[in-house]
Design a protein around this motif. Structure first.
Motif, PDB file in Angstrom:
ATOM      1  N   ALA A   1     -57.190 -49.351 -11.032  1.00 21.85           N
ATOM      2  CA  ALA A   1     -57.386 -48.873  -9.648  1.00 21.85           C
ATOM      3  C   ALA A   1     -57.951 -49.938  -8.965  1.00 21.85           C
ATOM      4  O   ALA A   1     -57.497 -50.165  -7.638  1.00 21.85           O
ATOM      5  CB  ALA A   1     -58.040 -47.397  -9.530  1.00 21.85           C
ATOM      6  N   ASN A   2     -58.982 -50.559  -9.367  1.00 19.80           N
ATOM      7  CA  ASN A   2     -59.742 -51.611  -8.749  1.00 19.80           C
ATOM      8  C   ASN A   2     -58.797 -52.836  -8.354  1.00 19.80           C
ATOM      9  O   ASN A   2     -58.895 -53.382  -7.049  1.00 19.80           O
ATOM     10  CB  ASN A   2     -61.242 -52.062  -9.330  1.00 19.80           C
ATOM     11  CG  ASN A   2     -61.917 -53.010  -8.421  1.00 19.80           C
ATOM     12  OD1 ASN A   2     -62.546 -52.621  -7.370  1.00 19.80           O
ATOM     13  ND2 ASN A   2     -61.741 -54.121  -8.899  1.00 19.80           N
ATOM     14  N   ALA A   3     -58.094 -53.239  -9.213  1.00 17.74           N
ATOM     15  CA  ALA A   3     -57.093 -54.401  -9.084  1.00 17.74           C
ATOM     16  C   ALA A   3     -56.076 -53.935  -8.159  1.00 17.74           C
ATOM     17  O   ALA A   3     -55.633 -54.824  -7.279  1.00 17.74           O
ATOM     18  CB  ALA A   3     -56.546 -54.793 -10.541  1.00 17.74           C
ATOM     19  N   VAL A   4     -55.500 -52.727  -8.270  1.00 18.46           N
ATOM     20  CA  VAL A   4     -54.458 -52.432  -7.103  1.00 18.46           C
ATOM     21  C   VAL A   4     -54.983 -52.352  -5.805  1.00 18.46           C
ATOM     22  O   VAL A   4     -54.536 -52.983  -4.756  1.00 18.46           O
ATOM     23  CB  VAL A   4     -53.998 -51.180  -7.382  1.00 18.46           C
ATOM     24  CG1 VAL A   4     -52.830 -50.467  -6.256  1.00 18.46           C
ATOM     25  CG2 VAL A   4     -53.049 -50.963  -8.736  1.00 18.46           C
ATOM     26  N   LEU A   5     -56.158 -51.862  -5.602  1.00 13.37           N
ATOM     27  CA  LEU A   5     -56.895 -51.907  -4.078  1.00 13.37           C
ATOM     28  C   LEU A   5     -57.248 -53.198  -3.809  1.00 13.37           C
ATOM     29  O   LEU A   5     -57.007 -53.660  -2.525  1.00 13.37           O
ATOM     30  CB  LEU A   5     -58.167 -50.833  -4.229  1.00 13.37           C
ATOM     31  CG  LEU A   5     -57.721 -49.501  -4.461  1.00 13.37           C
ATOM     32  CD1 LEU A   5     -59.029 -48.573  -4.604  1.00 13.37           C
ATOM     33  CD2 LEU A   5     -56.890 -49.004  -3.112  1.00 13.37           C
ATOM     34  N   VAL A   6     -57.783 -54.259  -4.715  1.00 15.92           N
ATOM     35  CA  VAL A   6     -58.001 -55.340  -4.234  1.00 15.92           C
ATOM     36  C   VAL A   6     -57.058 -56.259  -3.780  1.00 15.92           C
ATOM     37  O   VAL A   6     -56.745 -56.910  -2.718  1.00 15.92           O
ATOM     38  CB  VAL A   6     -58.898 -56.099  -5.429  1.00 15.92           C
ATOM     39  CG1 VAL A   6     -58.852 -57.582  -4.994  1.00 15.92           C
ATOM     40  CG2 VAL A   6     -60.112 -55.795  -5.534  1.00 15.92           C
ATOM     41  N   GLY A   7     -55.630 -56.201  -4.553  1.00 21.20           N
ATOM     42  CA  GLY A   7     -54.353 -56.839  -4.124  1.00 21.20           C
ATOM     43  C   GLY A   7     -53.768 -56.099  -2.711  1.00 21.20           C
ATOM     44  O   GLY A   7     -53.453 -56.958  -1.960  1.00 21.20           O
TER      45      GLY A   7
ATOM     46  N   THR B   1     -62.767 -51.346   1.130  1.00 20.85           N
ATOM     47  CA  THR B   1     -63.914 -51.650   0.267  1.00 20.85           C
ATOM     48  C   THR B   1     -64.550 -49.977   0.033  1.00 20.85           C
ATOM     49  O   THR B   1     -64.817 -49.762  -1.229  1.00 20.85           O
ATOM     50  CB  THR B   1     -65.169 -52.338   0.869  1.00 20.85           C
ATOM     51  OG1 THR B   1     -64.622 -53.733   1.140  1.00 20.85           O
ATOM     52  CG2 THR B   1     -66.286 -52.649  -0.073  1.00 20.85           C
ATOM     53  N   GLY B   2     -64.599 -49.143   0.857  1.00 14.93           N
ATOM     54  CA  GLY B   2     -65.031 -47.797   0.596  1.00 14.93           C
ATOM     55  C   GLY B   2     -63.976 -47.192  -0.192  1.00 14.93           C
ATOM     56  O   GLY B   2     -64.594 -46.220  -1.101  1.00 14.93           O
ATOM     57  N   VAL B   3     -62.750 -47.409  -0.014  1.00 17.56           N
ATOM     58  CA  VAL B   3     -61.736 -46.594  -0.882  1.00 17.56           C
ATOM     59  C   VAL B   3     -62.019 -46.988  -2.244  1.00 17.56           C
ATOM     60  O   VAL B   3     -61.869 -46.358  -3.275  1.00 17.56           O
ATOM     61  CB  VAL B   3     -60.380 -46.912  -0.348  1.00 17.56           C
ATOM     62  CG1 VAL B   3     -59.437 -46.274  -1.402  1.00 17.56           C
ATOM     63  CG2 VAL B   3     -60.209 -46.235   0.884  1.00 17.56           C
ATOM     64  N   ARG B   4     -62.336 -48.480  -2.639  1.00 20.79           N
ATOM     65  CA  ARG B   4     -62.621 -49.082  -3.943  1.00 20.79           C
ATOM     66  C   ARG B   4     -63.644 -48.138  -4.675  1.00 20.79           C
ATOM     67  O   ARG B   4     -63.767 -47.693  -5.800  1.00 20.79           O
ATOM     68  CB  ARG B   4     -62.750 -50.283  -3.877  1.00 20.79           C
ATOM     69  CG  ARG B   4     -61.615 -51.217  -3.507  1.00 20.79           C
ATOM     70  CD  ARG B   4     -61.927 -52.711  -3.414  1.00 20.79           C
ATOM     71  NE  ARG B   4     -62.302 -53.350  -4.259  1.00 20.79           N
ATOM     72  CZ  ARG B   4     -63.151 -54.399  -4.514  1.00 20.79           C
ATOM     73  NH1 ARG B   4     -63.293 -55.070  -3.275  1.00 20.79           N
ATOM     74  NH2 ARG B   4     -64.037 -54.959  -5.371  1.00 20.79           N
ATOM     75  N   ILE B   5     -64.759 -48.132  -3.729  1.00 23.21           N
ATOM     76  CA  ILE B   5     -66.024 -47.458  -4.600  1.00 23.21           C
ATOM     77  C   ILE B   5     -65.677 -46.058  -4.631  1.00 23.21           C
ATOM     78  O   ILE B   5     -66.131 -45.324  -5.558  1.00 23.21           O
ATOM     79  CB  ILE B   5     -67.251 -47.533  -3.487  1.00 23.21           C
ATOM     80  CG1 ILE B   5     -67.632 -49.474  -3.076  1.00 23.21           C
ATOM     81  CG2 ILE B   5     -68.254 -46.985  -3.831  1.00 23.21           C
ATOM     82  CD1 ILE B   5     -68.469 -49.239  -2.268  1.00 23.21           C
TER      83      ILE B   5
ATOM     84  N   GLY C   1     -64.971 -41.420  -7.839  1.00 22.52           N
ATOM     85  CA  GLY C   1     -64.035 -40.003  -7.895  1.00 22.52           C
ATOM     86  C   GLY C   1     -63.449 -40.105  -9.537  1.00 22.52           C
ATOM     87  O   GLY C   1     -63.564 -38.926 -10.053  1.00 22.52           O
ATOM     88  N   LEU C   2     -63.395 -41.133 -10.023  1.00 22.95           N
ATOM     89  CA  LEU C   2     -62.822 -40.836 -11.545  1.00 22.95           C
ATOM     90  C   LEU C   2     -64.183 -40.329 -12.335  1.00 22.95           C
ATOM     91  O   LEU C   2     -63.743 -39.378 -13.316  1.00 22.95           O
ATOM     92  CB  LEU C   2     -62.321 -42.446 -12.089  1.00 22.95           C
ATOM     93  CG  LEU C   2     -61.958 -42.547 -13.505  1.00 22.95           C
ATOM     94  CD1 LEU C   2     -60.763 -41.581 -13.762  1.00 22.95           C
ATOM     95  CD2 LEU C   2     -61.530 -43.857 -13.762  1.00 22.95           C
ATOM     96  N   VAL C   3     -65.296 -40.771 -12.239  1.00 22.07           N
ATOM     97  CA  VAL C   3     -66.327 -40.421 -12.935  1.00 22.07           C
ATOM     98  C   VAL C   3     -66.476 -38.988 -12.598  1.00 22.07           C
ATOM     99  O   VAL C   3     -66.868 -38.245 -13.713  1.00 22.07           O
ATOM    100  CB  VAL C   3     -67.695 -41.112 -12.423  1.00 22.07           C
ATOM    101  CG1 VAL C   3     -68.873 -40.433 -13.147  1.00 22.07           C
ATOM    102  CG2 VAL C   3     -67.662 -42.578 -12.799  1.00 22.07           C
ATOM    103  N   VAL C   4     -66.497 -38.601 -11.701  1.00 22.33           N
ATOM    104  CA  VAL C   4     -66.656 -37.215 -11.037  1.00 22.33           C
ATOM    105  C   VAL C   4     -65.463 -36.122 -11.681  1.00 22.33           C
ATOM    106  O   VAL C   4     -65.912 -35.196 -12.370  1.00 22.33           O
ATOM    107  CB  VAL C   4     -66.943 -36.660  -9.643  1.00 22.33           C
ATOM    108  CG1 VAL C   4     -66.585 -35.311  -9.170  1.00 22.33           C
ATOM    109  CG2 VAL C   4     -67.938 -37.426  -9.074  1.00 22.33           C
ATOM    110  N   ALA C   5     -64.380 -36.824 -11.894  1.00 26.89           N
ATOM    111  CA  ALA C   5     -63.301 -35.897 -12.385  1.00 26.89           C
ATOM    112  C   ALA C   5     -63.454 -35.735 -13.818  1.00 26.89           C
ATOM    113  O   ALA C   5     -63.200 -34.545 -14.417  1.00 26.89           O
ATOM    114  CB  ALA C   5     -61.853 -36.668 -12.253  1.00 26.89           C
ATOM    115  N   VAL C   6     -63.792 -36.670 -14.518  1.00 31.25           N
ATOM    116  CA  VAL C   6     -64.219 -36.666 -16.134  1.00 31.25           C
ATOM    117  C   VAL C   6     -65.297 -35.767 -16.279  1.00 31.25           C
ATOM    118  O   VAL C   6     -65.338 -34.828 -17.231  1.00 31.25           O
ATOM    119  CB  VAL C   6     -64.121 -38.168 -16.640  1.00 31.25           C
ATOM    120  CG1 VAL C   6     -64.561 -37.924 -18.329  1.00 31.25           C
ATOM    121  CG2 VAL C   6     -63.181 -38.767 -16.585  1.00 31.25           C
ATOM    122  N   SER C   7     -66.275 -35.985 -15.436  1.00 38.52           N
ATOM    123  CA  SER C   7     -67.549 -35.177 -15.648  1.00 38.52           C
ATOM    124  C   SER C   7     -67.090 -33.624 -15.420  1.00 38.52           C
ATOM    125  O   SER C   7     -67.824 -32.528 -16.133  1.00 38.52           O
ATOM    126  CB  SER C   7     -68.548 -35.642 -14.685  1.00 38.52           C
ATOM    127  OG  SER C   7     -68.940 -36.989 -14.858  1.00 38.52           O
ATOM    128  N   ALA C   8     -66.285 -33.296 -14.432  1.00 42.48           N
ATOM    129  CA  ALA C   8     -66.031 -31.881 -14.151  1.00 42.48           C
ATOM    130  C   ALA C   8     -65.234 -31.508 -15.230  1.00 42.48           C
ATOM    131  O   ALA C   8     -65.458 -30.112 -15.466  1.00 42.48           O
ATOM    132  CB  ALA C   8     -65.267 -31.883 -12.867  1.00 42.48           C
TER     133      ALA C   8
END
Length: 308
Positions: A286-292, A229-233, A238-245
């Protein structure tokens, strides 16, 4: 002359063996039926979970379709200027064209590589740190103030410092993603360790297992769903930070740099929104992969409805 009494069972009698056979047969049939029922239960549960997953997928698809229809109606109805809100059909057409655009795919790969690299580094640092802090209560208490001090610091505010330290744009981006993704994984690992059954830990200690054996055999499997669950969050953050950076620090390429380029020369809002949709699609994938992965690693939690 009296005839000797017969010891065997007569026509109307049943011997001990005859009395026990029907009872044993009944018990055997009952056990067989019980085992068959148990064999059918997981199948029914799996079918229920499959129907539930399909229902959620259909509702999600309906929500997306409704949102696109609403945007299309607002844009075509003249309530908003097309330069401010492009129609959904135009955005989808531009997004489809990007899928075969080598320049855009190159920028997208730069963002994805930095994002996944920073996320992997955060997981590699946060999980062992969480296991260490969760296994040593005094160390956990001593480090709590440091964690609470550093966790609220926005990653974007550290861009100037990251540029001075790492210089290279790729390293700057990965370091910021790692910093932002570190805290969700660390905190969820600590939460998972607090839910570990103390009886199970004491049982292993009584059998002679050391601290590492207890962590490996009890603590880590019990905290695993919380870690996922922590990795999903952390992946979303991380994606938001990557694009923002990339938007703030620039660089040689990336999705953020591409979004900045769409605003030059008069601006192309349809390309900008289409690029943002690609970023959203990355997050959903990414969320779908981690849920699976969580359901495969922890099937009992998923079957109970408490999976990651």
């Amino acid at each position: 002359m009296n005839q000797p009494a017969r010891s065997g069972p007569g026509p109307g009698r049943q011997g001990p063996g005859a009395r026990t056979r029907p009872a044993r047969a009944g018990r055997t049939a009952g056990r067989t039926g019980s085992l068959a029922g148990r064999a059918r239960r997981p199948t029914a549960r799996a079918r229920g979970l499959t129907r539930h997953a399909w229902g959620r997928s259909l509702l999600g698809a309906a929500g997306i379709a409704g949102t696109l229809l609403l945007v299309e109606l607002l844009a075509r109805g003249g309530l908003f200027d097309e330069q401010a809100l492009p129609p959904a059909t135009s955005v989808l057409a531009r997004a489809a064209e990007m899928a075969v655009d080598d320049g855009f795919l190159g920028d997208l790969w730069i963002t994805v590589s930095a994002w996944l690299g920073g996320l992997a580094l955060a997981v590699a640092l946060a999980v062992p740190a969480g296991l260490l802090l969760g296994s040593l209560p005094r160390l956990d208490t001593a480090s709590l103030a440091v964690v609470e001090l550093l966790r609220p610091v926005p990653s974007v505010a550290l861009i100037p410092l990251a540029i001075l330290v790492f210089v290279e744009p790729g390293r700057v981006e990965r370091s910021l993603v790692c910093y932002a993704a570190l805290w969700p994984v660390l905190l969820h690992t600590l939460y998972g360790l607090r839910d570990v059954d103390p009886v199970a830990k004491e049982t292993l200690r009584s059998f002679g297992f050391g601290p590492l054996g207890v962590v490996w055999r009890v603590s880590l499997p019990s905290a695993g769903p919380h870690v996922v669950t922590g990795v999903r969050i952390a992946a979303s953050v991380g994606l938001v930070v990557a694009v923002s950076a990339e938007l703030r620090a620039g660089g040689d390429g990336g999705l953020g740099v591409y979004l900045l380029a769409t605003q030059s020369g008069g601006g192309r809002p349809d390309l900008m929104v289409a690029g943002a949709c690609w970023a959203g699609a990355l997050g959903v994938a990414a969320n779908a992969v981690l849920v699976g992965a969580g359901r495969r690693l922890f099937p009992r939690r998923a079957a109970a409805g408490a999976g990651p």
